[in-house]
Design an enzyme around this catalytic site. Structure first.
Site, PDB file in Angstrom:
ATOM      1  N   ASN A  50       0.840  -1.214   0.000  1.00 22.66           N
ATOM      2  CA  ASN A  50       0.000   0.000   0.000  1.00 22.66           C
ATOM      3  C   ASN A  50       0.869   1.257   0.000  1.00 22.66           C
ATOM      4  O   ASN A  50       0.557   2.232  -0.689  1.00 22.66           O
ATOM      5  CB  ASN A  50      -0.932   0.006   1.218  1.00 22.66           C
TER       6      ASN A  50
ATOM      7  N   HIS B 156      -8.449  -0.579   6.380  1.00 26.05           N
ATOM      8  CA  HIS B 156      -8.795  -1.797   7.109  1.00 26.05           C
ATOM      9  C   HIS B 156      -9.323  -2.805   6.083  1.00 26.05           C
ATOM     10  O   HIS B 156     -10.217  -2.465   5.294  1.00 26.05           O
ATOM     11  CB  HIS B 156      -9.870  -1.452   8.149  1.00 26.05           C
TER      12      HIS B 156
HETATM   13  C1  GRF Z   1      -3.221  -4.685   4.068  1.00 30.54           C
HETATM   14  O1  GRF Z   1      -4.164  -5.669   3.725  1.00 30.54           O
HETATM   15  C2  GRF Z   1      -3.805  -3.696   5.048  1.00 30.54           C
HETATM   16  O2  GRF Z   1      -5.162  -3.410   4.818  1.00 30.54           O
HETATM   17  C3  GRF Z   1      -3.665  -4.459   6.344  1.00 30.54           C
HETATM   18  O3  GRF Z   1      -2.384  -5.063   6.250  1.00 30.54           O
HETATM   19  C4  GRF Z   1      -2.077  -5.294   4.875  1.00 30.54           C
HETATM   20  C5  GRF Z   1      -0.768  -4.624   4.614  1.00 30.54           C
HETATM   21  O4  GRF Z   1      -0.248  -4.927   3.354  1.00 30.54           O
HETATM   22  N1  GRF Z   1      -3.843  -3.631   7.496  1.00 30.54           N
HETATM   23  P1  GRF Z   1       0.976  -4.077   2.762  1.00 30.54           P
HETATM   24  O5  GRF Z   1       2.068  -4.044   3.813  1.00 30.54           O
HETATM   25  O6  GRF Z   1       0.468  -2.712   2.421  1.00 30.54           O
HETATM   26  O7  GRF Z   1       1.424  -4.847   1.548  1.00 30.54           O
END
Ligand code: GRF
Length: 207
Positions: free
Chosen positions: A16, A112
């Site tokens: 992300n 989330h």
């Molecule tokens: C994502 O699914 C976010 O919503 C959750 O943890 C995951 C993190 O993934 N809280 P990344 O580290 O962004 O690949």
């Protein structure tokens, strides 16, 4: 990049974070914000190297062995060097202390991997797999003093038809997260959620 200053907090992979950095460089967040830095609560978080490779200042601020309040103080100190306008949690797996919420009132955003009204907890995709859901949601929300309780900014539906295992569900969900998070941050920076920001800042979070 220009506009508001955004600091990102991560714990692991950082996909992300990567999507948001790309959006700030040449996507929906371009000219709306500067990514001033990335902090991980684990020194070995893969996302730290990914951030560096993208040319973003990044550092580990380890949380191991520290209680929520003490770690919150460490984060406040580390973040203050960058003077962020917003703190964006991107897969950050620690509880945010009330001091940190107060330091950035209404200015902390989280994504989330579930509907926050149906599931609060660390593994939204695992929960969806256990529940055998045929669709789930990802939710972008402001952070208040509760856990996954702050005002919802935006939700997106994720079809789970043909996705049963946690890994399959996470793949579907993450693809949606990567688009929705930046789109929602662009709306936030354009002022669309100022009412909700003001509510959290006034200590009146919730829906
Ligand atoms: C994502 O699914 C976010 O919503 C959750 O943890 C995951 C993190 O993934 N809280 P990344 O580290 O962004 O690949």
């Amino acid at each position: 990049m220009s506009g508001a200053r955004i600091a990102l907090l991560i714990s692991g992979r950082g996909s992300n974070m990567e999507a948001i950095v790309h959006a700030a460089k040449d996507g929906v967040l371009r000219d709306r914000c500067t990514i001033c830095g990335v902090i991980a609560n684990r020194a070995d978080a893969a996302g730290l190297a990914r951030a560096r490779a993208l040319g973003v200042e990044s550092r580990g601020v380890p949380s191991e062995g520290l209680d929520t309040r003490t770690y919150g103080q460490r984060l406040i100190a580390a973040l203050s060097d960058w003077r962020p306008d917003y703190v964006v949690l991107a897969g950050f797996m620690r509880i945010i202390s009330s001091d940190l919420v107060a330091a950035y009132p209404g200015r902390i955003v989280n994504i989330h991997p579930a509907d926050t009204a149906s599931y609060q907890g660390p593994d939204g995709y695992g929960w969806a797999a256990k529940q055998r859901l045929t669709e789930t949601f990802v939710t972008v929300h402001l952070v208040d003093e509760g856990i996954d309780t702050g005002p919802v900014l935006r939700q997106a539906r994720v079809s789970l038809k043909g996705a049963e295992t946690r890994a399959q569900i996470a793949r579907r969900g993450l693809a949606v997260e990567h688009v929705v998070y930046s789109a929602c941050l662009a709306e936030l920076l354009d002022g669309r959620y100022d009412d909700r920001i003001a509510r959290v800042a006034a200590g009146q979070g919730g829906e």
